[in-house]
Design an enzyme around this catalytic site. Structure first.
Site, PDB file in Angstrom:
ATOM      1  N   CYS A 117      18.011   2.880  -2.555  1.00 11.60           N
ATOM      2  CA  CYS A 117      18.074   3.069  -1.106  1.00 11.60           C
ATOM      3  C   CYS A 117      19.196   2.194  -0.537  1.00 11.60           C
ATOM      4  CB  CYS A 117      16.697   2.752  -0.506  1.00 11.60           C
ATOM      5  SG  CYS A 117      16.507   3.099   1.248  1.00 11.60           S
ATOM      6  N   ASP A 164      16.553  15.039  -0.563  1.00  8.44           N
ATOM      7  CA  ASP A 164      16.570  13.757   0.149  1.00  8.44           C
ATOM      8  C   ASP A 164      16.869  13.979   1.631  1.00  8.44           C
ATOM      9  OD1 ASP A 164      17.142  11.166   1.141  1.00  8.44           O
ATOM     10  OD2 ASP A 164      17.781  10.511  -0.844  1.00  8.44           O
ATOM     11  N   HIS A 191      13.871  11.455  -1.271  1.00 12.91           N
ATOM     12  CA  HIS A 191      14.282  10.059  -1.177  1.00 12.91           C
ATOM     13  C   HIS A 191      13.192   9.149  -1.751  1.00 12.91           C
ATOM     14  CE1 HIS A 191      16.922   6.981   0.432  1.00 12.91           C
ATOM     15  NE2 HIS A 191      15.860   6.324   0.853  1.00 12.91           N
TER      16      HIS A 191
END
Length: 222
Positions: A117, A164, A191
């Site tokens: 991330c 995502d 994600h």
């Protein structure tokens, strides 16, 4: 099981880092770069996993520049807090802390960097802006399209989820276009697919991404 130690960045900032050591002689070192949730149970488990694979793993607490000992979960309130902390951290400051962690990991030999991330974005910047890394792995780095044209100083592997919500496929295409020499992997996931503490966890995609990353690190680090 690892432990927390204290590191000092080149600007004098002192901060915590989670250190996980292998049971035998280390193959090399790995710096684990956090998500926006601090050095929480998931990131500690990632460091422990790399240690189980023979690496000296160091996860710097990047939010210590804002507030010490931040550890968040994955609920909506946690995400809001994490985004706030991230917004108050500059890339340059985070890279100072990552560089200090690299210096510690280098006691084991060659060093890789892996991030998730926000950490995926920072792991990429670590390979383009810092010296001393021998390989890098970036998992679903938010905002990576804005820095896709930077030149890495070592081999890097990318992992993105096709579904995502936080990273448009245009950003992935920017990475591919800028770096046809690097492996850019897509998975049928969303994600955070590597994190088994999140609803978006995808065990199959996480397993394949881990194997690919370990293959790169095994080749370039030891």
């Amino acid at each position: 099981m690892g432990e927390f130690i204290q590191l000092t960045a080149s600007d004098g900032h002192k901060f915590d880092a989670y250190l996980a050591q292998p049971s035998g002689k280390a193959k090399g070192g790995v710096v684990i770069v956090q998500e926006i949730f601090g050095i929480n149970a998931h990131i500690r488990s990632v460091a422990d996993d790399y240690a189980s694979e023979g690496y000296l793993a160091v996860a710097p607490a990047l939010f210590d520049r804002i507030e010490p000992k931040i550890e968040l979960g994955y609920e909506a309130e946690d995400i809001e807090k994490g985004r706030d902390y991230k917004g108050r951290c500059s890339d340059d400051a985070a890279l100072l802390d990552i560089a200090a962690a690299q210096g510690t990991a280098a006691a084991a030999g060659k060093v890789g960097v892996v991030g998730y991330c926000w950490g995926g974005y920072l792991a990429w910047l670590s390979t383009t802006r810092l010296d001393g890394f021998d390989a890098g792995a970036s998992y679903y780095g938010g905002g990576i399209g804005s820095v896709a044209t930077e030149k890495p100083k070592c081999p890097v592997i990318f992992h993105f989820g096709e579904n995502d919500h936080a990273i448009p496929m245009e950003d992935v295409e920017k990475v591919k276009a800028a770096h046809p020499e690097l492996a850019v992997n897509l998975y049928p996931a969303g994600h955070g697919f590597n994190c088994d503490h999140r609803g978006s966890y995808d065990a199959t995609s996480a397993k394949i991404a881990r194997e690919r990353t370990l293959e790169l690190f095994g080749d370039k680090i030891g």
